[in-house]
Design a protein around this motif. Sequence first.
Motif, short mmCIF file in Angstrom:
data_model
loop_
_atom_site.label_atom_id
_atom_site.label_comp_id
_atom_site.label_asym_id
_atom_site.label_seq_id
_atom_site.Cartn_x
_atom_site.Cartn_y
_atom_site.Cartn_z
N PHE A 45 0.82 -1.22 0.00
CA PHE A 45 0.00 0.00 0.00
C PHE A 45 0.85 1.27 0.00
O PHE A 45 0.29 2.37 -0.07
CB PHE A 45 -0.92 0.03 1.23
N PHE A 46 2.18 1.13 0.10
CA PHE A 46 3.02 2.30 0.31
C PHE A 46 2.93 3.31 -0.84
O PHE A 46 2.84 4.52 -0.61
CB PHE A 46 4.48 1.88 0.51
N LYS A 47 2.97 2.84 -2.07
CA LYS A 47 2.92 3.76 -3.21
C LYS A 47 1.63 4.57 -3.21
O LYS A 47 1.63 5.78 -3.49
CB LYS A 47 3.05 2.96 -4.51
N ARG A 51 1.24 8.69 -2.71
CA ARG A 51 0.54 9.56 -3.67
C ARG A 51 -0.57 10.35 -3.00
O ARG A 51 -0.78 11.54 -3.28
CB ARG A 51 -0.04 8.71 -4.81
N GLU A 52 -1.32 9.71 -2.10
CA GLU A 52 -2.47 10.40 -1.50
C GLU A 52 -2.06 11.46 -0.48
O GLU A 52 -2.68 12.51 -0.40
CB GLU A 52 -3.40 9.37 -0.85
N PHE A 53 -1.02 11.16 0.30
CA PHE A 53 -0.64 12.08 1.37
C PHE A 53 0.57 12.93 1.03
O PHE A 53 0.96 13.80 1.82
CB PHE A 53 -0.37 11.30 2.66
N GLY A 54 1.21 12.69 -0.11
CA GLY A 54 2.36 13.48 -0.51
C GLY A 54 3.54 13.34 0.43
O GLY A 54 4.17 14.33 0.79
N ILE A 55 3.83 12.12 0.82
CA ILE A 55 4.91 11.86 1.77
C ILE A 55 6.00 11.04 1.09
O ILE A 55 5.84 10.60 -0.05
CB ILE A 55 4.40 11.11 3.02
N ASP A 59 8.59 8.29 5.68
CA ASP A 59 7.32 8.42 6.41
C ASP A 59 6.49 7.14 6.32
O ASP A 59 5.93 6.69 7.33
CB ASP A 59 6.52 9.60 5.86
N THR A 60 6.41 6.55 5.13
CA THR A 60 5.61 5.33 4.99
C THR A 60 6.27 4.15 5.70
O THR A 60 5.58 3.25 6.18
CB THR A 60 5.42 4.98 3.50
#
Length: 412
Positions: A45-47, A51-55, A59-60
């Motif tokens: 789910f990292f990618k 993309r959704e949180f701009g991190i 961070d992930t």
Amino acid sequence: MGGAVVDEGPTGIKAPDGGWGWAVLFGCFVITGFSYAFPKAVSVFFKELMREFGIGYSDTAWISSILLAMLYGTGLGLALNFQPSLIMLNRYFNKRRPMANGLAAAGSPVFLCALSPLGQLLQDHYGWRGGFLILGGLLLNCCVCAALMRPLEASRPGSGPGPQRPARRLLDLSVFRDRGFVIYAVAASIMVLGLFVPPVFVVSYAKDLGVPDTQAAFLLTVLGFIDIFARPAAGFITGLKKVRPYSVYLFSFSMFFNGFTDLTGSTASDYGGLVVFCIFFGISYGMVGALQFEVLMAIVGTQKFSSAIGLVLLLEAIAVLIGPPSGGKLLDATHVYQYVFLLAGAEVLASSLVLVLGNFFCIKKRPEAAVEEGERHKPPADVRVDSREVEHFLKAEPEKNGEVVHTPETSV
């Protein structure tokens, strides 16, 4: 990594090494699978999260690190399932403990094979939020497995109460006086700095190479499939009579093998190279998972193992909380995955050297120490025995000293 934690059952109860223990082993297999595979499987789910949180990657990576740290050090979350199930497993197995350890630890790769592609499928159909919700529902099956953990009961022929066990401290800090434990704890803490980094980043590595998402997630399935066979095999080999005394050195070799695999895996530049890396990483990773707690028991013994494993997991929790995020920080700064794998490999290699060198030079009994111990068992040189006292003693109590006493009825 998976393993077996030893706790002492009620006094006088012998581990059955079978029977209901197989049901306990199955429950431990499922709980171990969810506990170790879930923090790695969420890396698919990292990618989407980036993309959704701009991190960034660092961070992930905190997601897997926090999950693993909770499992190791806090006694909350997954740890509420994991550690009690392993304690029960070792109440049911003694002679077959290395085999049971390997079979229970195999739950991690089995579930990793399933959860990784399942997570990618759930993300494609329901998004990362729906995927997390469904995976969380699957984790509730650990409650069913907990129902299998039934305590052993001593069979007493009489009606009276059995012998009472002396009260023990909840946490015995005296294990730090054992040099073997200190060396093991240091080596294990260094090891987990890099041990979990490759599984967390290998899927993102493949996606950055242009590999489709489904094929990228399949890398964890390859790793887990190889791991399935590596863990029971390592447990079986360690349980052999001629191998078990050298389990510390076998564990050190597995750590060295894992670190060397990380270093060579840094040269992979395509999907095929990553598949080969996952195969060898699965072998070495399975060996580490099957041996780590067996070796700790061999070092500290059963009496102090409960305290020792709690303290080791606490130290490892601190290290695992640092490992993946530090790899992500390095990746954000350099955008080169090879550096991440090199760092992880160097850390695991260093841990293997700490364990084998520390065990060889600090734990191995020195010849002069053995001589001193032998001297302590020698009788004092200045003790003299009068021959008349010996003669009087033998004549006074012949029956107690192995002589046949002749009476008029038995003499010929």
